[in-house]
Design an enzyme around this catalytic site. Structure first.
Site, mmCIF file in Angstrom:
data_model
loop_
_atom_site.group_PDB
_atom_site.id
_atom_site.type_symbol
_atom_site.label_atom_id
_atom_site.label_comp_id
_atom_site.label_asym_id
_atom_site.label_seq_id
_atom_site.Cartn_x
_atom_site.Cartn_y
_atom_site.Cartn_z
ATOM 1 N N LYS A 160 0.810 -1.237 0.000
ATOM 2 C CA LYS A 160 0.000 0.000 0.000
ATOM 3 C C LYS A 160 0.831 1.269 0.000
ATOM 4 O O LYS A 160 0.386 2.283 -0.509
ATOM 5 C CB LYS A 160 -0.963 -0.011 1.175
ATOM 6 C CG LYS A 160 -0.283 0.098 2.527
ATOM 7 C CD LYS A 160 -1.292 -0.075 3.650
ATOM 8 C CE LYS A 160 -0.606 0.039 4.984
ATOM 9 N NZ LYS A 160 -1.303 -0.703 6.034
ATOM 10 N N ARG A 178 -8.359 -0.899 16.731
ATOM 11 C CA ARG A 178 -8.631 -0.501 15.367
ATOM 12 C C ARG A 178 -9.589 -1.570 14.852
ATOM 13 O O ARG A 178 -10.637 -1.762 15.456
ATOM 14 C CB ARG A 178 -7.336 -0.355 14.544
ATOM 15 C CG ARG A 178 -7.549 0.549 13.322
ATOM 16 C CD ARG A 178 -6.308 0.749 12.472
ATOM 17 N NE ARG A 178 -5.985 -0.439 11.676
ATOM 18 C CZ ARG A 178 -4.999 -0.489 10.778
ATOM 19 N NH1 ARG A 178 -4.231 0.565 10.573
ATOM 20 N NH2 ARG A 178 -4.773 -1.596 10.082
#
Ligand SMILES: *Cc1c(COP(=O)(O)O)cnc(C)c1O
Length: 378
Positions: free
Chosen positions: A36, A131
């Site tokens: 990414k 998260r």
């Protein structure tokens, strides 16, 4: 040379990746190379594959689609829970996705039925960093649901720590993941579950003698690209920390007072400045700024200090040596600065070092331009 320019040394990235792959292999842990931070650029993705990563992982389906279009045939994993609005695209391009929401898994199942495919599901478990992740008490029910749905297959469990709250991987949370994997392992031993223990922040635990248990995979981005572990950002023994650097051009160099004068109010990006008076300094401006990178994450060469930055100007104190206008100053980057520079259309990219690892000739190749990126989104 067009600057700002990210110079990406593929030989150093290859060295970092293959070293980590070998060290983790000795612990029975495979590596998913995380793409990414470089938008799935095929030069880097192929370098990781040549270095022995077992799969590629990205948090954005656009990057996975881009790698597929570049002809990369590896197993690809979407490592962020899919958007409900993108489940068709996820099934079309990713072999496997990380999931935390049953509604999304149901949609993936329908999309997979429609496409006549089977899509792999890895369930992320919340272990304290707050998260993504299913709360541990709900994992069993989620597995049962996946197992009852057509065209999706439960392939493993994973967790992600240290990204939001800095909760560190340790024997306790890793044993909790291992125990779950043990408990829910299929009776058919040929179908081994993927047990993905985390990211670059897991390396201190692994190499510090942590009890590996059933953990058999890690997802690594930062450690490969920057040669550092992600808890304290210390260099990893034997890896390059300068595989990627940001080259910038000096556009002004002048002896100036260190202290501003006049009536002081707020500046473009900060409150009123409060600089110590160091007398006159060798001030220089590099043509790079907040549109290109995160200036706080730039490490200047020895003898140069970053004083401040606005959109397009990076103010340097060159201390003893006056910088020459037109000369190049090269910075190392932290993860935030790297991510920002890699994804900024204002920053050119160049690859070096590929001949050392037997890639095609290193022509000046660039990542997708802004135009291409925005086109692919419409
Ligand atoms: C970004 C990301 C990673 C890779 O993290 P690094 O610290 O760069 O190794 C791994 N897993 C998930 C879920 C991620 O989002």
């Amino acid at each position: 040379m067009s600057t700002p320019l990210l110079q990406i040394d593929l030989a150093k990235i290859f060295h970092n990746a293959s070293t980590l792959v070998a060290r983790l292999k000795s612990k029975g842990v495979s590596v998913t190379g995380v793409t990414k931070a470089f938008l799935g650029a095929s030069q880097i993705a192929n370098t990781l594959l040549r270095a022995g990563v077992s799969s590629l992982g990205d948090s954005r389906i656009e990057n996975i689609e881009f790698m597929r279009k570049s002809g990369i045939a590896a197993q690809m994993i979407l490592i962020r829970t899919p958007m409900l609005s993108q489940t068709d695209r996820v099934v079309a391009s990713a072999d496997l996705s990380f999931n935390t929401e049953l509604d999304v898994i149901v949609a993936l199942s329908s999309a997979a039925v429609k496409a006549g495919k089977t899509h792999g599901i890895l369930l992320m478990v919340e272990l304290g960093d707050l998260r993504e992740g299913i709360m541990p008490r709900d994992v069993e029910k989620a597995i049962r649901t996946v197992q009852e749905l057509p065209n999706v297959r439960f392939m493993g469990l994973g967790t992600n720590l240290a990204c939001r709250n800095g909760v560190s991987p340790d024997n306790r949370n890793m044993a909790e993941l291992s125990a779950m994997a043990n408990r829910f392992a299929p009776t058919d031993t040929s179908a081994q579950l993927i047990v993905s223990g985390g990211n670059s922040s897991n390396l201190n635990w692994v190499f510090g003698g942590g009890e590996i248990g059933c953990i058999n995979n890690l997802r690594l981005g930062e450690a490969i690209l920057l040669g550092r572990e992600a808890l304290n950002r210390q260099p990893i023994n034997g890896l390059f920390t300068d595989a990627i650097c940001l080259m910038t051009e000096v556009i002004e160099s002048s002896i100036k007072p260190s202290k501003p004068w006049g009536t002081i109010a707020q500046s473009a990006f900060n409150g009123a400045s409060n600089l110590d008076d160091q007398g006159y300094i060798n001030q220089a401006i590099a043509a790079v700024g907040r549109q290109d990178t995160d200036p706080e994450g730039l490490h200047p060469p020895n003898g140069i200090e970053v004083l401040s930055a606005s959109s397009d100007h990076l103010i340097l104190n060159a201390r003893a040596k006056k910088l020459v206008v037109g000369s190049t100053v090269s910075f190392q980057l932290n993860y935030g600065a790297l991510l920002h520079a890699m994804t900024s259309p204002h920053v050119a990219k160049t690859f070096v070092g590929s001949e050392v690892i037997g890639c095609p000739r290193p022509e000046l190749q660039t990542l997708p331009s802004a135009a291409q990126i925005f086109q692919s989104q419409t």
